[in-house]
Design a protein around this motif. Sequence first.
Motif, PDB file in Angstrom:
ATOM      1  N   GLN A   1       0.724  -1.199   0.017  1.00  0.00           N
ATOM      2  CA  GLN A   1      -0.197   0.137   0.195  1.00  0.00           C
ATOM      3  C   GLN A   1       0.891   1.329  -0.050  1.00  0.00           C
ATOM      4  OE1 GLN A   1      -3.464  -1.054  -0.830  1.00  0.00           O
ATOM      5  NE2 GLN A   1      -3.730   0.794   0.131  1.00  0.00           N
ATOM      6  N   VAL A   2       0.588   2.276  -0.974  1.00  0.00           N
ATOM      7  CA  VAL A   2       0.833   3.359  -1.273  1.00  0.00           C
ATOM      8  C   VAL A   2       0.158   4.668  -0.717  1.00  0.00           C
ATOM      9  CG1 VAL A   2       2.136   5.115  -2.420  1.00  0.00           C
ATOM     10  CG2 VAL A   2       2.354   2.427  -2.140  1.00  0.00           C
ATOM     11  N   GLN A   3       0.425   5.356  -0.083  1.00  0.00           N
ATOM     12  CA  GLN A   3      -0.478   6.776   0.528  1.00  0.00           C
ATOM     13  C   GLN A   3       0.563   8.066  -0.401  1.00  0.00           C
ATOM     14  OE1 GLN A   3       0.442   4.407   3.685  1.00  0.00           O
ATOM     15  NE2 GLN A   3      -1.731   3.036   2.358  1.00  0.00           N
ATOM     16  N   LEU A   4      -0.221   8.519  -1.392  1.00  0.00           N
ATOM     17  CA  LEU A   4      -0.050  10.073  -1.672  1.00  0.00           C
ATOM     18  C   LEU A   4      -0.819  10.956  -1.122  1.00  0.00           C
ATOM     19  CD1 LEU A   4      -0.095   8.688  -4.725  1.00  0.00           C
ATOM     20  CD2 LEU A   4       1.778   8.283  -3.259  1.00  0.00           C
ATOM     21  N   VAL A   5      -0.132  12.067  -0.768  1.00  0.00           N
ATOM     22  CA  VAL A   5      -0.551  13.303  -0.517  1.00  0.00           C
ATOM     23  C   VAL A   5       0.189  14.033  -1.007  1.00  0.00           C
ATOM     24  CG1 VAL A   5      -0.899  14.735   1.600  1.00  0.00           C
ATOM     25  CG2 VAL A   5      -0.998  12.076   2.076  1.00  0.00           C
ATOM     26  N   GLU A   6      -0.287  15.224  -1.703  1.00  0.00           N
ATOM     27  CA  GLU A   6      -0.018  16.206  -2.125  1.00  0.00           C
ATOM     28  C   GLU A   6      -0.118  17.468  -1.493  1.00  0.00           C
ATOM     29  OE1 GLU A   6      -1.887  14.367  -5.390  1.00  0.00           O
ATOM     30  OE2 GLU A   6      -2.633  14.861  -3.842  1.00  0.00           O
ATOM     31  N   SER A   7       1.057  18.820  -1.416  1.00  0.00           N
ATOM     32  CA  SER A   7       0.571  20.231  -1.395  1.00  0.00           C
ATOM     33  C   SER A   7       1.132  20.889  -1.775  1.00  0.00           C
ATOM     34  CB  SER A   7       1.392  19.777  -0.338  1.00  0.00           C
ATOM     35  OG  SER A   7       3.108  19.667  -0.092  1.00  0.00           O
ATOM     36  N   GLY A   8       1.308  22.294  -1.953  1.00  0.00           N
ATOM     37  CA  GLY A   8       1.751  23.141  -2.868  1.00  0.00           C
ATOM     38  C   GLY A   8       0.290  24.228  -3.295  1.00  0.00           C
ATOM     39  N   GLY A   9      -0.504  23.518  -3.939  1.00  0.00           N
ATOM     40  CA  GLY A   9      -1.468  24.615  -4.118  1.00  0.00           C
ATOM     41  C   GLY A   9      -1.577  26.097  -3.742  1.00  0.00           C
ATOM     42  N   GLY A  10      -1.870  26.026  -4.346  1.00  0.00           N
ATOM     43  CA  GLY A  10      -2.704  27.947  -4.516  1.00  0.00           C
ATOM     44  C   GLY A  10      -3.400  28.794  -5.888  1.00  0.00           C
ATOM     45  N   LEU A  11      -3.528  29.919  -5.571  1.00  0.00           N
ATOM     46  CA  LEU A  11      -3.939  31.048  -6.434  1.00  0.00           C
ATOM     47  C   LEU A  11      -2.907  32.092  -6.658  1.00  0.00           C
ATOM     48  CD1 LEU A  11      -5.740  32.577  -7.815  1.00  0.00           C
ATOM     49  CD2 LEU A  11      -6.459  33.585  -5.705  1.00  0.00           C
ATOM     50  N   VAL A  12      -2.083  31.565  -8.360  1.00  0.00           N
ATOM     51  CA  VAL A  12      -1.556  32.568  -8.865  1.00  0.00           C
ATOM     52  C   VAL A  12      -1.729  34.002  -9.631  1.00  0.00           C
ATOM     53  CG1 VAL A  12       0.962  30.619  -7.704  1.00  0.00           C
ATOM     54  CG2 VAL A  12       0.032  31.382  -9.893  1.00  0.00           C
ATOM     55  N   GLN A  13      -0.778  35.053 -10.122  1.00  0.00           N
ATOM     56  CA  GLN A  13      -0.906  35.549 -11.052  1.00  0.00           C
ATOM     57  C   GLN A  13      -0.680  34.557 -12.962  1.00  0.00           C
ATOM     58  OE1 GLN A  13       0.616  39.449  -9.919  1.00  0.00           O
ATOM     59  NE2 GLN A  13      -1.685  40.083  -9.530  1.00  0.00           N
ATOM     60  N   ALA A  14      -0.828  34.883 -13.920  1.00  0.00           N
ATOM     61  CA  ALA A  14      -0.687  34.564 -14.531  1.00  0.00           C
ATOM     62  C   ALA A  14       1.298  35.049 -14.746  1.00  0.00           C
ATOM     63  CB  ALA A  14      -0.959  35.477 -16.361  1.00  0.00           C
ATOM     64  N   GLY A  15       1.978  34.313 -15.288  1.00  0.00           N
ATOM     65  CA  GLY A  15       3.518  34.121 -15.026  1.00  0.00           C
ATOM     66  C   GLY A  15       3.933  33.729 -13.884  1.00  0.00           C
ATOM     67  N   GLY A  16       2.977  33.368 -13.004  1.00  0.00           N
ATOM     68  CA  GLY A  16       4.359  33.272 -11.473  1.00  0.00           C
ATOM     69  C   GLY A  16       4.444  31.446 -11.490  1.00  0.00           C
ATOM     70  N   SER A  17       4.475  31.069 -10.632  1.00  0.00           N
ATOM     71  CA  SER A  17       4.913  29.610 -10.325  1.00  0.00           C
ATOM     72  C   SER A  17       4.788  29.481  -8.585  1.00  0.00           C
ATOM     73  CB  SER A  17       7.075  30.112 -10.139  1.00  0.00           C
ATOM     74  OG  SER A  17       7.315  30.516 -11.417  1.00  0.00           O
ATOM     75  N   LEU A  18       4.904  28.134  -8.830  1.00  0.00           N
ATOM     76  CA  LEU A  18       4.316  27.218  -8.130  1.00  0.00           C
ATOM     77  C   LEU A  18       5.238  26.118  -8.053  1.00  0.00           C
ATOM     78  CD1 LEU A  18       0.427  27.231  -7.800  1.00  0.00           C
ATOM     79  CD2 LEU A  18       2.169  28.326  -5.757  1.00  0.00           C
ATOM     80  N   ARG A  19       5.457  25.384  -6.732  1.00  0.00           N
ATOM     81  CA  ARG A  19       6.124  23.857  -7.006  1.00  0.00           C
ATOM     82  C   ARG A  19       4.910  23.258  -5.912  1.00  0.00           C
ATOM     83  NH1 ARG A  19      11.532  21.693  -3.716  1.00  0.00           N
ATOM     84  NH2 ARG A  19       9.938  22.417  -2.341  1.00  0.00           N
ATOM     85  N   LEU A  20       4.313  22.221  -6.928  1.00  0.00           N
ATOM     86  CA  LEU A  20       3.587  20.795  -5.560  1.00  0.00           C
ATOM     87  C   LEU A  20       4.936  20.042  -5.108  1.00  0.00           C
ATOM     88  CD1 LEU A  20       0.722  20.625  -8.977  1.00  0.00           C
ATOM     89  CD2 LEU A  20       1.000  22.509  -6.980  1.00  0.00           C
ATOM     90  N   SER A  21       4.021  19.336  -4.426  1.00  0.00           N
ATOM     91  CA  SER A  21       4.827  18.600  -3.915  1.00  0.00           C
ATOM     92  C   SER A  21       4.564  17.231  -3.866  1.00  0.00           C
ATOM     93  CB  SER A  21       5.988  18.775  -2.439  1.00  0.00           C
ATOM     94  OG  SER A  21       5.982  19.123  -2.863  1.00  0.00           O
ATOM     95  N   CYS A  22       4.066  15.620  -3.575  1.00  0.00           N
ATOM     96  CA  CYS A  22       3.902  14.544  -3.047  1.00  0.00           C
ATOM     97  C   CYS A  22       4.181  13.765  -2.221  1.00  0.00           C
ATOM     98  CB  CYS A  22       3.253  14.053  -4.089  1.00  0.00           C
ATOM     99  SG  CYS A  22       2.791  11.913  -4.809  1.00  0.00           S
ATOM    100  N   ALA A  23       3.743  13.382  -1.345  1.00  0.00           N
ATOM    101  CA  ALA A  23       4.719  13.033  -0.474  1.00  0.00           C
ATOM    102  C   ALA A  23       4.246  11.458  -0.298  1.00  0.00           C
ATOM    103  CB  ALA A  23       4.960  13.683   1.112  1.00  0.00           C
ATOM    104  N   ALA A  24       5.060  10.130  -0.124  1.00  0.00           N
ATOM    105  CA  ALA A  24       4.126   8.971  -0.573  1.00  0.00           C
ATOM    106  C   ALA A  24       5.179   8.271   0.627  1.00  0.00           C
ATOM    107  CB  ALA A  24       5.184   7.993  -1.920  1.00  0.00           C
ATOM    108  N   SER A  25       4.014   7.342   1.463  1.00  0.00           N
ATOM    109  CA  SER A  25       4.306   6.422   2.706  1.00  0.00           C
ATOM    110  C   SER A  25       5.640   5.407   1.587  1.00  0.00           C
ATOM    111  CB  SER A  25       3.110   5.613   3.397  1.00  0.00           C
ATOM    112  OG  SER A  25       2.574   5.267   2.270  1.00  0.00           O
ATOM    113  N   GLY A  26       5.880   3.917   2.745  1.00  0.00           N
ATOM    114  CA  GLY A  26       6.592   3.276   2.618  1.00  0.00           C
ATOM    115  C   GLY A  26       7.738   3.020   1.981  1.00  0.00           C
ATOM    116  N   ARG A  27       8.406   1.741   1.903  1.00  0.00           N
ATOM    117  CA  ARG A  27      10.291   1.793   2.120  1.00  0.00           C
ATOM    118  C   ARG A  27       9.856   1.587   0.172  1.00  0.00           C
ATOM    119  NH1 ARG A  27      12.278  -2.948   5.052  1.00  0.00           N
ATOM    120  NH2 ARG A  27      14.425  -2.715   3.598  1.00  0.00           N
ATOM    121  N   THR A  28       9.554   1.283   0.044  1.00  0.00           N
ATOM    122  CA  THR A  28       9.255   1.048  -1.648  1.00  0.00           C
ATOM    123  C   THR A  28       9.223   1.970  -2.360  1.00  0.00           C
ATOM    124  OG1 THR A  28       6.691   0.264  -1.967  1.00  0.00           O
ATOM    125  CG2 THR A  28       8.787  -1.756  -0.865  1.00  0.00           C
ATOM    126  N   PHE A  29       9.185   3.089  -2.564  1.00  0.00           N
ATOM    127  CA  PHE A  29       8.637   4.095  -3.397  1.00  0.00           C
ATOM    128  C   PHE A  29       9.551   4.391  -4.592  1.00  0.00           C
ATOM    129  CE2 PHE A  29       9.594   9.394  -4.843  1.00  0.00           C
ATOM    130  CZ  PHE A  29       8.569   9.445  -4.916  1.00  0.00           C
TER     131      PHE A  29
END
Length: 122
Positions: A1-29
Amino acid sequence: QVQLVESGGGLVQAGGSLRLSCAASGRTFSSYNMGWFRQAPGKEREFVAAISRLGGRTDYTHSVKGRFTISRENAKNTVYLQMNSLKPEDTANYYCGAWGSDYDRRNDIDYWGQGTQVTVSS
């Protein structure tokens, strides 16, 4: 079993930047290919980017090439999506997915995250 949790979304203006992250559980990533997908209201979920188990291969949908970068840090069980030069048409709910089958089999996702909303204003 693998659990995935995203973060980093939001509201930005055109031309801007975001970095999304996805953290996974387990030792078999590192056994899983990872990808980012997005879904806008009234639209089907679409592929955005993929990265192979050790990070040696990456692919992007045409509309984000040159603007988005997918990466992974297996020691941290995390995959990232760096999004630059964002456009209003990038607005969507972004999901990370993991699959243990062949890298190219992006329709056979084993695990999905809950999604994180990205909204780009003009």
